[in-house]
Design an enzyme around this catalytic site. Structure first.
Site, PDB file in Angstrom:
ATOM      1  N   ASP A  44       0.839  -1.202   0.000  1.00 33.38           N
ATOM      2  CA  ASP A  44       0.000   0.000   0.000  1.00 33.38           C
ATOM      3  C   ASP A  44       0.876   1.254   0.000  1.00 33.38           C
ATOM      4  O   ASP A  44       0.360   2.381  -0.039  1.00 33.38           O
ATOM      5  CB  ASP A  44      -1.036  -0.013   1.133  1.00 33.38           C
ATOM      6  CG  ASP A  44      -0.412   0.031   2.517  1.00 33.38           C
ATOM      7  OD1 ASP A  44       0.819  -0.043   2.606  1.00 33.38           O
ATOM      8  OD2 ASP A  44      -1.164   0.128   3.506  1.00 33.38           O
ATOM      9  N   GLU A 115      -1.174  -5.533   8.623  1.00 33.92           N
ATOM     10  CA  GLU A 115      -0.341  -4.950   9.671  1.00 33.92           C
ATOM     11  C   GLU A 115      -0.904  -5.262  11.053  1.00 33.92           C
ATOM     12  O   GLU A 115      -2.117  -5.273  11.246  1.00 33.92           O
ATOM     13  CB  GLU A 115      -0.259  -3.427   9.483  1.00 33.92           C
ATOM     14  CG  GLU A 115       0.425  -3.026   8.191  1.00 33.92           C
ATOM     15  CD  GLU A 115       0.553  -1.499   8.038  1.00 33.92           C
ATOM     16  OE1 GLU A 115       0.165  -0.751   8.958  1.00 33.92           O
ATOM     17  OE2 GLU A 115       1.038  -1.067   6.971  1.00 33.92           O
ATOM     18  N   GLU A 182       9.545  -4.040  10.233  1.00 33.05           N
ATOM     19  CA  GLU A 182       9.882  -2.727   9.661  1.00 33.05           C
ATOM     20  C   GLU A 182      10.416  -1.778  10.741  1.00 33.05           C
ATOM     21  O   GLU A 182       9.794  -1.582  11.795  1.00 33.05           O
ATOM     22  CB  GLU A 182       8.645  -2.101   8.984  1.00 33.05           C
ATOM     23  CG  GLU A 182       8.962  -0.724   8.399  1.00 33.05           C
ATOM     24  CD  GLU A 182       7.948  -0.219   7.384  1.00 33.05           C
ATOM     25  OE1 GLU A 182       7.020  -0.958   7.013  1.00 33.05           O
ATOM     26  OE2 GLU A 182       8.107   0.949   6.962  1.00 33.05           O
TER      27      GLU A 182
HETATM   28  O1  KIV Z   1       3.502  -1.105   1.577  1.00 31.43           O
HETATM   29  C1  KIV Z   1       4.653  -1.536   1.508  1.00 31.43           C
HETATM   30  O2  KIV Z   1       5.380  -1.338   0.527  1.00 31.43           O
HETATM   31  C2  KIV Z   1       5.136  -2.320   2.643  1.00 31.43           C
HETATM   32  C3  KIV Z   1       6.574  -2.686   2.658  1.00 31.43           C
HETATM   33  C4  KIV Z   1       7.400  -1.522   2.960  1.00 31.43           C
HETATM   34  C5  KIV Z   1       6.848  -3.825   3.564  1.00 31.43           C
HETATM   35  O3  KIV Z   1       4.391  -2.603   3.524  1.00 31.43           O
END
Ligand code: KIV
Length: 277
Positions: A44, A115, A182
């Protein structure tokens, strides 16, 4: 044959580091796939690096499905993970299942990412029970940017570090096939990686994770609003594009483009007839 979640899990067991990249469109996904990247995330982050939002929060499921379809069409081998956007898995388990199902059924992804740690374990468990592979994501979870008071490194206090270890364990127990870590300190990511039996995929989490993920626009130097500390630019495509566009504009304005090479001919007789009309 596409890479399977079993093969991704096996890579951890065999100590084979897992490279993962994001993609948002057909052409880029095709190049990443051809380069042999086994895991592609339609993140996202689309909202920030492609759509120009200030965070990932405004991204809708329709936008995610649209881009996930394009990435799936561009790939043959990589396992494609669709990122579930803000508020598409929070309000009820039924809603989470329906939306996860859309990524698989409508967009053709092979897995979804969501998440959150312990608090999301039940949702993860139910989605996995329904046959949809789930990738977890803990640490800096951008959809919670306001709750986290900004994009900042997580797990730096003893309590926060313990919480992250518990989050990772809860997700592994709930059945995720991998977990994105992250923006967490290197040694904490190393410890979590040792403590869970599913692959950890780091971004800003140091070199000891089972894999690494980066946003394609960051590593290609395409997104230039800011360069995150965790990113390395392997190319500077924005500079190349600006230069190519300036050259094109100069040639159009100067009349040297297009030439005969880029033009199409017509039979002289037809033209002569038209001239006489
Ligand atoms: O949205 C995204 O690109 C992510 C990555 C940074 C893991 O969640």
């Amino acid at each position: 044959m596409r890479v399977t979640i079993g093969q991704i899990r096996e890579m951890k067991e065999k100590g084979k580091i897992i490279p993962m990249l994001t993609a948002y469109d057909y052409a880029t996904a095709k190049m990443i796939d051809e380069a042999g990247v086994p895991l592609i995330l339609v993140g996202d982050s689309l909202g920030m690096v492609v759509l120009g939002y200030e965070s990932t929060i405004p991204v809708t499921i329709e936008e995610m499905l649209h881009h996930t379809k394009a990435v799936v069409r561009g790939t043959r081998r990589a396992l494609v993970v669709g990122d579930m956007p803000f508020m598409t898995y929070h309000t009820s388990i039924g809603e989470a299942l329906r939306n996860a199902g859309r990524f698989i059924q409508e967009a053709g992804a092979q897995a979804v990412k969501l998440e959150g740690g312990e608090a999301m374990a039940e949702v993860v468990h139910r989605v996995v029970q329904c046959g949809i592979p789930v990738m977890g994501h803990i640490g800096l979870t951008p959809q919670s940017v306001h709750q986290l008071s900004g994009f900042r490194v997580q797990g730096k206090t003893p309590e926060a570090a313990v919480r992250l270890v518990n989050d990772a364990r809860a997700l592994a127990d709930a059945g995720v096939f991998s977990i994105v870590l992250e923006a967490i300190p290197t040694e904490l990511a190393r410890l979590i990686t040792r403590k869970v039996n599913v692959p950890t995929i780091g971004i800003g989490a140091g070199p000891y994770c089972d894999g690494q993920v980066q946003v394609i626009s960051d590593i290609l130097g395409l997104f230039t609003d800011f360069v995150p500390k965790h990113a390395k630019q392997y190319a500077r495509l924005a500079d190349l594009i600006r230069k190519a566009v300036a050259e094109y504009v100069g040639e159009v304005e100067g009349g040297s483009f297009p030439t005969e090479k880029q033009s199409h001919s017509i039979d002289e007789g037809i033209l002569a007839g038209l001239e006489q009309e």
